[in-house]
Design an enzyme around this catalytic site. Sequence first.
Site, PDB file in Angstrom:
ATOM      1  N   THR A 185      30.709  50.029  35.136  1.00  0.00           N
ATOM      2  CA  THR A 185      31.951  49.437  34.657  1.00  0.00           C
ATOM      3  C   THR A 185      32.365  49.911  33.154  1.00  0.00           C
ATOM      4  OG1 THR A 185      30.786  47.503  33.844  1.00  0.00           O
ATOM      5  CG2 THR A 185      31.255  47.351  36.106  1.00  0.00           C
ATOM      6  N   GLU A 334      32.580  47.265  41.250  1.00  0.00           N
ATOM      7  CA  GLU A 334      31.750  46.617  41.863  1.00  0.00           C
ATOM      8  C   GLU A 334      31.984  46.581  43.408  1.00  0.00           C
ATOM      9  OE1 GLU A 334      32.858  45.551  39.186  1.00  0.00           O
ATOM     10  OE2 GLU A 334      31.661  44.321  37.841  1.00  0.00           O
ATOM     11  N   LYS A 442      45.821  28.896  28.866  1.00  0.00           N
ATOM     12  CA  LYS A 442      45.514  27.536  29.475  1.00  0.00           C
ATOM     13  C   LYS A 442      46.450  26.498  28.263  1.00  0.00           C
ATOM     14  CE  LYS A 442      41.057  28.102  30.969  1.00  0.00           C
ATOM     15  NZ  LYS A 442      40.484  29.150  30.145  1.00  0.00           N
ATOM     16  N   TRP A 447      47.842  26.635  33.777  1.00  0.00           N
ATOM     17  CA  TRP A 447      47.553  27.943  33.609  1.00  0.00           C
ATOM     18  C   TRP A 447      48.639  28.787  33.790  1.00  0.00           C
ATOM     19  CZ3 TRP A 447      43.004  28.521  37.382  1.00  0.00           C
ATOM     20  CH2 TRP A 447      41.913  28.127  36.845  1.00  0.00           C
TER      21      TRP A 447
END
Length: 549
Positions: A185, A334, A442, A447
């Site tokens: 990654t 992944e 937030k 959100w």
Amino acid sequence: MNGLMQQRQLLISDLIEHAASNHGDQEIVSSLGDGNIHRYTWSAARGRAKQVANLVQSLGVAVGQRVATLASNTHRHLELYYGVCGTGAVLTTVNPRLFTEQIVYILNHSGSTHVFFDVSLAKLVAEIAPQCPNIKGFIALCEAGQMPDLAVPGLACYESLMAGCSDLYAWPQLDENSASSMCYTSGTTGKPKGVLYSHRSTVLHAMATCMADSFAISARDSILLIVPMFHVNGWGIPHSSAMAGAKLILPGSQLSGENVYSMLRDEKCTVSCGVPTVWLSLLEYAENVDPDQRRRDIVATRVLSGGSAAPRRIIEKFEQYFGVYLCQAWGMTETSPVVTVNVPLSRHDNLTLDERFDLQMLAGRPLPGTEIAIFDDEGNRLPHDGHTTGQLKVRGPWIARAYYNREDDAWDANDWFATGDMATLNADGYLKITDRAKDVIKSGGEWISSLDLESAALSHPAIEEAAVIGLRHSHWQERPLLIAVKRNGMDVTAEAMLEHMRNHVAKWWLPDDVVFVDALPHTATGKLYKLPLRKQFESFRFSTDVENA
Ligand code: ADP
């Protein structure tokens, strides 16, 4: 009671065997960067892959041992894709755009013993070699006359070594669960993490991406692989194109809008895949081509876009300029990477173009074999109603179950892998990525999606690029700040920007302030890099913050 079916293993070597045997004269076209184009066939590529297999064995590379590449998309890299893992060794493709210290970390952590590299990266190789004591050989991917002047251990010329290797090689019948390749990654927030793919996961992923409601790759396709082969297996296209027997075009590292346009035109590409920044360059170039000419030049019916959200402007322009359907896909290192692909259902046949663009903004539906779901912080599943946002988790046979030599708590007892993305899912299973979890804003306990705000900002014609970050606000906890780059020669005020965005997002989502900058930072894979932005604006105080007064 067991079924009475054969236990043949799913092996990557069988993909190139299939392509060579059944689509042997299908072309592989490779741009060598010096203006030269190399052409050969799947049949010739199989011979060369077998030479590679003999080559790595002559270097003493054993089953399970790691061999690294620092290379762009060329026929030689393709040969390594098949030749190295066909012997049972593991191909570690390293992204040369990472920071040098990350490249050194990956080469050492993976335990790679040999590095095959593009000559254009000779300077980088000189820098990393002294820091990677376990590497016994650096092999330059070139002809003898093109060898770089380098003082590194075991420097050798790929073509000279290949000339001494036979193209006869019997692929071993490995266990399909054997490791085949490894990608790391990007490690934008920490050390890169190694994802170790298997032959089985790679073949299943290739099969799923060939399917009709997926990338729909067939023997009739001519595929321009713009996604780098050093990043998540080039979205598995080197494998799926062999499985389908498609023509494959490898553009090297020449990815300007003009070059991509020329390759699409000259090789009559029917499909291409890349990240939104590449599409932006292509569209900028195409803007100056005569509209009728554009339609004649580009025969492609679809482009596959992923890695970050495609702005609506790109989706619209592909339709307008070329009549091309931009198909978004979602995935990550992944996940091999493809998990979802956005293909319309029959019930979408009668959508207006505008409604279809709305649909295309979504990241798509899961491929068979994978499962996706959203969860709250306590691990409870959330409804697939198109508006509840939760942590996106995935599982399936081409999803990692651990990182290589590293502990991590991203997995739960039921195999669900926490992707770190926040998302909604609608009743049809269409995924919408709203944020990376670490980028979510937030505000007052609610959100706000930074991706939705960026998308709204980008729909203004004067905006070239936009990033939204959450910053501390004494009353709301966090509020969004829009940081935007204006298009060349165009102007817009902060007030006009907010007025424009008001039509696209809820009023309470609107950024509290807008800052214009000359450029935004990007990661090694071309994505917006918000970490340095957060640092840069650490002490920024919103005009709406009373404590600021
Ligand atoms: P990194 O960026 O860390 O190198 P990846 O290339 O694996 O890692 O990137 C995966 C991430 O890219 C996903 O978790 C997601 O945040 C983002 N991404 C990929 N495809 C899309 C998409 N179609 N829309 C929005 N975000 C996407």
